[in-house]
Design a protein around this motif. Structure first.
Motif, mmCIF file in Angstrom:
data_model
loop_
_atom_site.group_PDB
_atom_site.id
_atom_site.type_symbol
_atom_site.label_atom_id
_atom_site.label_comp_id
_atom_site.label_asym_id
_atom_site.label_seq_id
_atom_site.Cartn_x
_atom_site.Cartn_y
_atom_site.Cartn_z
ATOM 1 N N CYS A 1 0.846 -1.192 0.000
ATOM 2 C CA CYS A 1 0.000 0.000 0.000
ATOM 3 C C CYS A 1 0.883 1.243 0.000
ATOM 4 C CB CYS A 1 -0.908 -0.018 1.223
ATOM 5 S SG CYS A 1 -1.972 1.450 1.369
ATOM 6 N N ILE A 2 0.559 2.215 -0.858
ATOM 7 C CA ILE A 2 1.346 3.450 -0.889
ATOM 8 C C ILE A 2 0.758 4.520 0.034
ATOM 9 C CG2 ILE A 2 2.205 2.972 -3.194
ATOM 10 C CD1 ILE A 2 0.196 4.914 -4.330
ATOM 11 N N MET A 3 -0.282 4.169 0.751
ATOM 12 C CA MET A 3 -0.859 4.957 1.851
ATOM 13 C C MET A 3 -1.104 6.410 1.454
ATOM 14 S SD MET A 3 1.199 3.235 5.055
ATOM 15 C CE MET A 3 2.828 3.639 4.420
ATOM 16 N N GLY A 4 -0.462 7.338 2.147
ATOM 17 C CA GLY A 4 -0.746 8.755 1.945
ATOM 18 C C GLY A 4 -0.376 9.278 0.579
ATOM 19 N N ASP B 1 -6.356 8.557 -4.694
ATOM 20 C CA ASP B 1 -7.730 8.212 -4.327
ATOM 21 C C ASP B 1 -7.697 7.034 -3.365
ATOM 22 O OD1 ASP B 1 -9.525 10.018 -5.884
ATOM 23 O OD2 ASP B 1 -8.380 9.178 -7.540
ATOM 24 N N ASN B 2 -7.389 7.338 -2.132
ATOM 25 C CA ASN B 2 -7.245 6.313 -1.107
ATOM 26 C C ASN B 2 -8.539 5.516 -0.966
ATOM 27 O OD1 ASN B 2 -6.932 5.081 1.633
ATOM 28 N ND2 ASN B 2 -5.044 6.283 1.594
ATOM 29 N N CYS B 3 -8.425 4.196 -0.866
ATOM 30 C CA CYS B 3 -9.626 3.361 -0.753
ATOM 31 C C CYS B 3 -10.352 3.591 0.572
ATOM 32 C CB CYS B 3 -9.264 1.884 -0.917
ATOM 33 S SG CYS B 3 -7.980 1.275 0.183
ATOM 34 N N CYS B 4 -9.683 4.221 1.545
ATOM 35 C CA CYS B 4 -10.321 4.552 2.823
ATOM 36 C C CYS B 4 -11.104 5.856 2.732
ATOM 37 C CB CYS B 4 -9.270 4.689 3.924
ATOM 38 S SG CYS B 4 -8.194 3.271 4.111
ATOM 39 N N ASP B 5 -11.069 6.478 1.546
ATOM 40 C CA ASP B 5 -11.674 7.799 1.365
ATOM 41 C C ASP B 5 -12.569 7.792 0.136
ATOM 42 O OD1 ASP B 5 -12.153 10.498 1.695
ATOM 43 O OD2 ASP B 5 -10.317 11.138 0.708
ATOM 44 N N ASP B 6 -13.173 6.631 -0.151
ATOM 45 C CA ASP B 6 -13.876 6.469 -1.417
ATOM 46 C C ASP B 6 -15.371 6.205 -1.251
ATOM 47 O OD1 ASP B 6 -13.338 6.494 -4.267
ATOM 48 O OD2 ASP B 6 -14.019 4.420 -4.277
ATOM 49 N N ARG C 1 -15.302 9.457 3.845
ATOM 50 C CA ARG C 1 -14.034 9.134 4.509
ATOM 51 C C ARG C 1 -14.269 8.204 5.702
ATOM 52 N NH1 ARG C 1 -8.930 11.617 5.117
ATOM 53 N NH2 ARG C 1 -9.586 13.204 3.625
ATOM 54 N N CYS C 2 -13.427 7.162 5.831
ATOM 55 C CA CYS C 2 -13.455 6.308 7.010
ATOM 56 C C CYS C 2 -13.116 7.155 8.236
ATOM 57 C CB CYS C 2 -12.451 5.170 6.863
ATOM 58 S SG CYS C 2 -12.228 4.188 8.375
ATOM 59 N N CYS C 3 -13.787 6.897 9.343
ATOM 60 C CA CYS C 3 -13.612 7.725 10.546
ATOM 61 C C CYS C 3 -12.191 7.656 11.106
ATOM 62 C CB CYS C 3 -14.624 7.317 11.604
ATOM 63 S SG CYS C 3 -14.509 5.580 12.100
ATOM 64 N N PHE C 4 -11.422 6.629 10.740
ATOM 65 C CA PHE C 4 -10.051 6.504 11.244
ATOM 66 C C PHE C 4 -9.005 7.011 10.238
ATOM 67 C CE2 PHE C 4 -12.442 3.199 13.501
ATOM 68 C CZ PHE C 4 -12.146 3.545 14.815
ATOM 69 N N HIS C 5 -9.477 7.490 9.091
ATOM 70 C CA HIS C 5 -8.563 7.947 8.039
ATOM 71 C C HIS C 5 -8.151 9.392 8.288
ATOM 72 C CE1 HIS C 5 -7.796 8.714 3.492
ATOM 73 N NE2 HIS C 5 -6.699 8.324 4.108
ATOM 74 N N GLY D 1 -3.525 10.861 5.072
ATOM 75 C CA GLY D 1 -3.700 9.627 4.331
ATOM 76 C C GLY D 1 -3.398 8.371 5.122
ATOM 77 N N LEU D 2 -3.001 8.508 6.368
ATOM 78 C CA LEU D 2 -2.660 7.352 7.197
ATOM 79 C C LEU D 2 -3.851 6.947 8.061
ATOM 80 C CD1 LEU D 2 0.940 8.391 8.292
ATOM 81 C CD2 LEU D 2 0.241 7.019 6.319
ATOM 82 N N CYS D 3 -3.786 5.730 8.580
ATOM 83 C CA CYS D 3 -4.867 5.168 9.399
ATOM 84 C C CYS D 3 -4.509 5.291 10.874
ATOM 85 C CB CYS D 3 -5.090 3.706 9.015
ATOM 86 S SG CYS D 3 -6.230 2.823 10.094
ATOM 87 N N GLN D 4 -5.347 5.995 11.632
ATOM 88 C CA GLN D 4 -5.065 6.166 13.049
ATOM 89 C C GLN D 4 -5.127 4.842 13.796
ATOM 90 O OE1 GLN D 4 -4.142 9.175 14.624
ATOM 91 N NE2 GLN D 4 -3.566 7.593 16.109
#
Length: 409
Positions: free
Chosen positions: A22-25, A29-34, A88-92, A96-99
């Motif tokens: 994963c290239i993260m940040g 178009d991050n999949c955690c923000d789609d 957006r995922c609540c942890f995103h 671009g990183l996941c908390q």
């Protein structure tokens, strides 16, 4: 032809599979923000509930982790992460990183978060590990393979081995049939549209054989190998007429259907692609869509001039799609042809999106963003995929001649 049980004893994957990360940040178009629903099973839910957390993460968990109730309990899904109004995922985090991953480690993430864009499914030949091109990191891997895609086969551990019983003689020959299909898609003596038409020609012949006994499969395989080097056949297939107007009209309808069913950032990206060569003229019932053929050709020339882009990239992309979707479908002759029509439709949409993306910017980054957008709206939406495919059959346009229009646009 025997339809006895066969033991699946190997894993099969493209060589680049193990190189994915994963290239993260850095992802556009991050999949955690789609806007995708992030659902998972009870095991993942309990792991999250019992993980050690800081007071800050605990507060985020109370607001963002929810049990599924009533009708939403389906397919063994038990809980979900809340997604904000903008998708957006609540942890995103903004960077671009996941908390959740930063606080508790990757092992704490639900399988759906750790696994995408990976897929693992049993085919008649192996446990297949693949990567969806709905991810920028996967497209980067395909870009860096100018020699084409090779595959790796490994023995399966005992606990992952299973029996497979084919429903017909063609499924029992899946290994050889699939291999020939990949060979056709990778035959570089032919242009990619010609490869698609040769593939369609061969699959028509396969559909005409006796699927109960498998009589004629050996001859079909030999015919396919010979056809790869038959310049006369390639020339005849190249004469099937293209029609740029029909090509644009078909892909316009596909993109418009996506626009009507999406919102927010996803709709904006797709609308940009759609409007690159399409305008709406007139008022009221007199409104008509106009396709700018000259503009499309201008953008196509820009795409062809993109440094580092070769036809090999689209070859790799379609081999990846074929492998990811376990093409060809050998349930029946009808399902075989449907899988071919679907593959042509996806390739056509990729070409359209790649060209239209040049209206905004001519770069590898823009190309990737265009392809990721349409991949997520097609490959990961089986209902839309099947609906669009079935329209060809309803309109009597699921013919090899119409596929020539799709792939030659």
């Amino acid at each position: 032809m025997s339809k006895q049980k066969m033991m699946i004893q190997t894993a099969l994957m493209p060589l680049y599979y193990k190189n994915f990360h994963c290239i993260m940040g850095a992802c556009q178009d991050n999949c955690c923000d789609d806007g995708w629903r992030i659902e998972f099973d009870k095991k993942d839910y309990l792991k999250l509930k019992h993980a050690p957390k800081s007071p800050e993460l605990q507060a985020m968990m109370e607001k963002g982790l929810f049990r599924l109730r009533g009708e939403r309990l389906r397919d063994e899904m038990y809980a979900e992460f809340r997604v904000t109004e903008d998708g957006r995922c609540c942890f995103h985090r903004e960077d671009g990183l996941c908390q959740l991953q930063l606080s508790c480690g990757e092992s704490c993430l639900p399988e759906v978060c750790r696994w995408f864009p990976r897929s693992s499914r049993y085919s008649p030949m192996a446990l297949e590990y693949s990567l969806s091109p709905a991810c920028e990191g996967v497209l980067a891997l395909l870009w860096d393979l100018p020699q084409g895609i090779e595959f790796l086969e490994e023995p399966l551990p005992e606990k992952k081995r299973r029996f497979y019983k084919p429903d017909n003689a063609m499924q029992a020959r899946f290994v050889e049939i699939r291999s020939l299909c990949v060979d056709v898609l990778q035959e570089r003596s032919l242009r990619l549209p010609q490869r698609f038409l040769l593939l369609g020609f061969l699959l028509q012949k396969l559909g005409e054989l006796d699927w109960e006994t498998g009589a004629g499969v050996d001859g079909w395989l030999a015919q396919g190998e010979a056809a790869l080097h038959d310049a006369d056949l390639a020339g005849e297939l190249g004469k099937l007429p293209g029609n740029r107007q029909m090509f644009l009209s078909q892909n316009h309808r596909v993109m418009f259907s996506i626009i009507m069913e999406t919102t927010g950032k996803k709709e904006a990206i797709v609308r940009q692609l759609w409007s690159a060569v399409t305008t709406l003229e007139g008022t009221g019932p007199e409104k008509v869509f106009i396709y700018n053929l000259d503009r499309y050709q201008e953008l196509e020339e820009k795409l062809n001039g993109l440094p580092g882009l070769g036809e090999y990239f689209f070859e790799n992309l379609m081999v990846a799609v074929a492998f990811y979707s376990m093409f060809p479908k050998l349930n029946s002759p009808d399902e075989l042809w449907k899988s071919y029509v679907n593959l042509c439709n996806i390739y056509s949409l990729y070409r359209y999106a790649a060209v239209c993306g040049c209206a905004e910017e001519v770069s590898r980054e823009r190309l990737f963003r265009s392809l990721v957008s349409v991949s997520r709206e097609m490959l990961h939406n089986a209902v839309r995929q099947n609906k669009l495919r079935d329209e060809f059959f309803k309109n009597d346009s699921a013919t090899l001649a119409h596929m020539a229009v799709l792939v030659s646009g």
